[in-house]
Motif scaffolding. Structure first.
Motif: not given
Length: 316
Positions: A4-18, A50-57
């Motif tokens: 889950x990431x924040x996209x356009x002001x909403x929590x949204x599902x994305x596919x990310x690399x493990x 923080x720097x080095x941390x992904x946008x995943x909530x």
């Protein structure tokens, strides 16, 4: 993997690399994750990771360890919870093994997932930075929040009476049931707290709108620990009050602290706080669990400012 990431002001599902699991880290299959106000702010674009941390909530999670490095204290299959700088709202997370705690006996994944962030915050700011001693009086703004609910219970466990501000009479009842001596409903004005003053320590996530009254209510040699700015960032400061009362004004954040600092904090929690769960002296205060497919509804409820305690997402 799904996350889950924040996209356009909403929590949204994305596919990310493990993520890869390096030496000194563990991989956790995430079963549940706690929601925090920081997640809400990040979704709105107001609190970047923080720097080095992904946008995943996700600042805290609970699950099962599936991979470790050599000579780790943890074993595959251990049920744990963890303090994170982000990335917890995903099917897997990799974290410094020193930031991991065992799930207290008798607690579910969902209950354990809401512990690390709020108990770390409450312990750090009340007892380490605020140096709260037994018998000293604490004032907790936003007492029915996750951090507030944890702080009330810690104050009770370590024999420091506390008072609170809350948003409704029902939330005041919640706080008193946890051990608060009393408090006020904020829309009625916080000036009535003067009846319980002076306070030795104020735990303040509000900031500017309460600042003038905070200065008046603090005791000689009082400690004012600011952890948030929900009530604004600027106010006119009477330095004479700070000087005359010898007040310590302490600004505190946790998320961007370095790994060694967090490791020591987690060690202290395991030593001093975690045994209190086994003794049934502390409660996770988990109000509601949402399936992570219902993340939007969970974030909306958190943003309504009506939650007493914590919310969790059940992931697997």
């Amino acid at each position: 993997m799904k996350a889950l990431q924040g996209i356009d002001g909403q929590p949204s599902f994305v596919d990310v690399k493990a993520p890869d699991c390096a030496q000194g880290q563990v991989r956790i299959k995430v079963m549940a994750v706690g929601l925090n106000r920081a997640d809400l702010l990040q979704v709105k674009g107001l609190y970047p990771p923080p720097k080095g941390v992904s946008d995943v909530l996700g600042l805290e999670c609970a699950g099962v360890i599936t991979e470790t490095g050599e000579d780790s204290r943890w074993k595959i299959g251990n049920k744990v919870c963890a303090l994170l700088a982000g990335e917890g709202m995903a099917e897997e997370v990799v974290v410094d093994e020193r930031h991991v705690l065992p799930i207290p006996e008798g607690l579910s994944f969902e209950q354990a997932a809401v512990l690390p962030e709020v108990y770390s915050t409450a312990w750090l700011n009340l007892f380490q930075l605020g140096d709260l001693k037994p018998g000293e009086k604490a004032l907790l703004y936003a007492g029915a929040s996750g951090v507030g609910s944890a702080a009330i219970q810690l104050c009770k466990a370590f024999n420091s009476p506390c008072w609170v501000t809350v948003g409704s009479p029902e939330r005041l009842q919640h706080c008193q049931a946890l051990g608060a001596e009393g408090g006020v409903v904020r829309h009625q004005g916080i000036e009535a707290l003067q009846d319980f003053a002076p306070f030795d320590v104020v735990l303040d996530p509000v900031g500017a709108s309460y600042a003038e009254q905070t200065l008046k209510m603090l005791k000689q040699d009082g400690r004012w620990v600011n952890i948030g700015l929900m009530g604004g960032r600027k106010f006119e400061l009477d330095m004479a009050l700070i000087l005359g009362k010898r007040i310590q004004l302490i600004g505190s954040t946790l998320r961007a602290r370095d790994a060694d600092f967090k490791a020591q904090l987690i060690q202290d929690l395991e030593t001093y706080v975690w045994p209190l769960f086994a003794a049934s002296e502390l409660d996770p205060c988990l109000e509601e669990v949402f399936d992570w497919a219902e993340a939007k509804a969970a974030f909306e409820k958190l943003g309504s400012n009506t939650v007493s305690g914590k919310l969790a997402l059940s992931i697997n």
